[in-house]
Design an enzyme around this catalytic site. Structure first.
Site, PDB file in Angstrom:
ATOM      1  CG  ASP A   1      -3.587  -4.485  13.895  1.00 40.44           C
ATOM      2  OD1 ASP A   1      -4.465  -4.824  14.720  1.00 40.44           O
ATOM      3  OD2 ASP A   1      -3.856  -3.934  12.805  1.00 40.44           O
TER       4      ASP A   1
ATOM      5  CG  HIS B   1      -2.572  -0.687  15.160  1.00 43.20           C
ATOM      6  ND1 HIS B   1      -3.901  -0.738  15.520  1.00 43.20           N
ATOM      7  CD2 HIS B   1      -2.542  -0.625  13.810  1.00 43.20           C
ATOM      8  CE1 HIS B   1      -4.660  -0.721  14.431  1.00 43.20           C
ATOM      9  NE2 HIS B   1      -3.857  -0.637  13.386  1.00 43.20           N
TER      10      HIS B   1
ATOM     11  CD  GLU C   1      -3.957   3.308  15.444  1.00 45.36           C
ATOM     12  OE1 GLU C   1      -3.060   3.338  16.320  1.00 45.36           O
ATOM     13  OE2 GLU C   1      -3.753   3.645  14.263  1.00 45.36           O
TER      14      GLU C   1
ATOM     15  CE1 TYR D   1      -5.775   2.328  10.260  1.00 45.11           C
ATOM     16  CE2 TYR D   1      -4.630   1.824   8.201  1.00 45.11           C
ATOM     17  CZ  TYR D   1      -5.810   2.046   8.901  1.00 45.11           C
ATOM     18  OH  TYR D   1      -7.016   2.002   8.247  1.00 45.11           O
TER      19      TYR D   1
ATOM     20  NE  ARG E   1      -1.988  -1.720   3.557  1.00 47.41           N
ATOM     21  CZ  ARG E   1      -2.426  -1.914   4.800  1.00 47.41           C
ATOM     22  NH1 ARG E   1      -3.674  -1.546   5.119  1.00 47.41           N
ATOM     23  NH2 ARG E   1      -1.650  -2.460   5.714  1.00 47.41           N
TER      24      ARG E   1
ATOM     25  CE  LYS F   1       0.657  -2.117   9.647  1.00 41.37           C
ATOM     26  NZ  LYS F   1      -0.559  -2.384  10.482  1.00 41.37           N
TER      27      LYS F   1
END
Length: 375
Positions: A271, A96, A119, A94, A15, A75
């Site tokens: 995750d 996490h 998120e 993101y 991505r 990510k």
């Protein structure tokens, strides 16, 4: 503002954090966009498409990170990127944090990076618009990969989810009736499986019962119902979410040991630490492992395998917020948007998201206090 789009370097992560439409939105407003060479190729976007809408193509990841005031990724930064983060930089991706390398959090705090986490961006109605599209992808993928893992050649018990006339259908347990659970159940029902969805929210179960018109069973989630359903299932999908925090461990190691050999679990919550005790993050290169003869699929970036779907679905939702930060500047953007305030996990050396602070053992500083300099 100078906005950087580096190439993702996580294993088989195809991505990219911005598509040409997002670049055009920024460049047309007078901002500068730096895109690393071949950042979009995995998603089917050549450098020429970015250049066409005004991006500068940069050959070095180091230069993108060094020059950009805001980094747009998919990510969380991984170890080789820690040193690339700049003092006071905005990183929009993101994170996490409760479920990844604690060194990342230490680096964010040390360098006073503003971590804008997809998120935890949350609307007043409780929805998570930047998490939703990837939850949809992961939920649908969970059944695809789970069905493949059930094949004998992949370590499974040799069950066809849809069955055939005269033979029982595969049994699927979906733990969590949110976006992941709904999408997983849709695919499982569509394949002809026998599906049970467990959730603690009775209103959500009522909604799901209406959606599936009896084609999926709904159960109130408690220790007993989870244990009974998991034992009887061929495929278990973990899809439980606590925004920003670690997922609760709802399936114990002991319970995994009570499943039939060759059963499969897919923990979409991995995750965030995972809701199945035996799960640990894996990669697309080595996606599965076995515990107590049960196959575990625990890839932490599942949607990265289908980037031409995932990238566009994600950036459709992330684009307006990156534009707002660029146009107004971070502080004014935060003052004007409560949803964006909830996305800030770290700011000026403080953790500003309570669930992350609690799970990681740090002091929590409310964002407004951090912005005002009270802390």
């Amino acid at each position: 503002m100078i906005v950087g789009v580096p190439k993702e370097i996580k294993t088989r992560e195809y991505r990219v954090g911005m598509v040409p439409a997002g670049v055009r939105a920024l460049t047309s407003a007078g901002h500068t966009v730096l895109v690393e060479t071949n950042a979009g190729v995995g998603s089917g976007i050549p450098d020429s498409e970015y250049q066409r809408v005004g991006a500068q193509i940069i050959s070095s990841a180091d230069e993108v990170w060094k020059r950009a005031e805001m980094i747009c990724k998919v990510k969380e930064p991984i170890a080789p990127e820690y040193e690339r983060m700049q003092q006071g930089q905005i990183v929009y991706t993101y994170f996490h944090l409760a479920g990844v390398d604690p060194e990342l959090t230490k680096t964010l705090l040390k360098k006073k990076v503003t971590a804008v986490a997809y998120e935890t961006l949350q609307l007043d109605d409780g929805s998570l618009p930047l998490l939703k599209p990837m939850s949809e992808v992961a939920g649908k993928m969970a059944i695809q990969v789970g069905a493949a893992c059930l094949e004998k050649a992949h370590g499974g018990k040799g069950i066809l989810l849809g069955g055939v006339p005269g033979v029982r259908r595969g049994r699927v347990a979906v733990i969590g009736g949110g976006v992941v659970g709904l999408c997983a159940a849709k695919v499982a029902v569509g394949m002809g499986a026998e599906v049970t969805i467990l959730d603690v929210n009775l209103e959500r179960l009522t909604y799901l019962d209406d959606v599936f018109l009896g084609r999926a069973q709904t159960l109130a989630s408690d220790t007993e119902s989870i244990a009974r359903t998991v034992r009887e299932s061929d495929l278990v999908i973990g899809g439980v979410l606590i925004p920003g925090g670690k997922a609760p461990k709802l399936v114990s190691r002991e319970l995994i040991g009570e499943m039939e050999p060759g059963s499969v679990v897919v923990d979409v919550a991995v995750d965030q630490g995972g809701c199945i005790e035996t799960c640990k993050p894996t990669t697309h290169d080595n996606p599965t492992f076995t515990v107590s003869d049960v196959v575990h699929y625990c890839v932490a970036n599942m949607p990265g395998a289908v980037p031409q779907t995932s990238t566009f679905a994600l950036t459709n939702t992330t684009r307006p917020y990156s534009r707002k930060i660029a146009d107004l500047g971070l502080v004014e953007a935060l003052k004007s948007d409560r949803a964006l305030q909830r996305a800030i996990n770290t700011y000026n050396g403080h953790i500003t998201y309570e669930a992350v602070a609690k799970d990681m053992g740090y002091d929590y500083v409310p964002l407004m206090d951090a912005l005002s300099g009270k802390k």
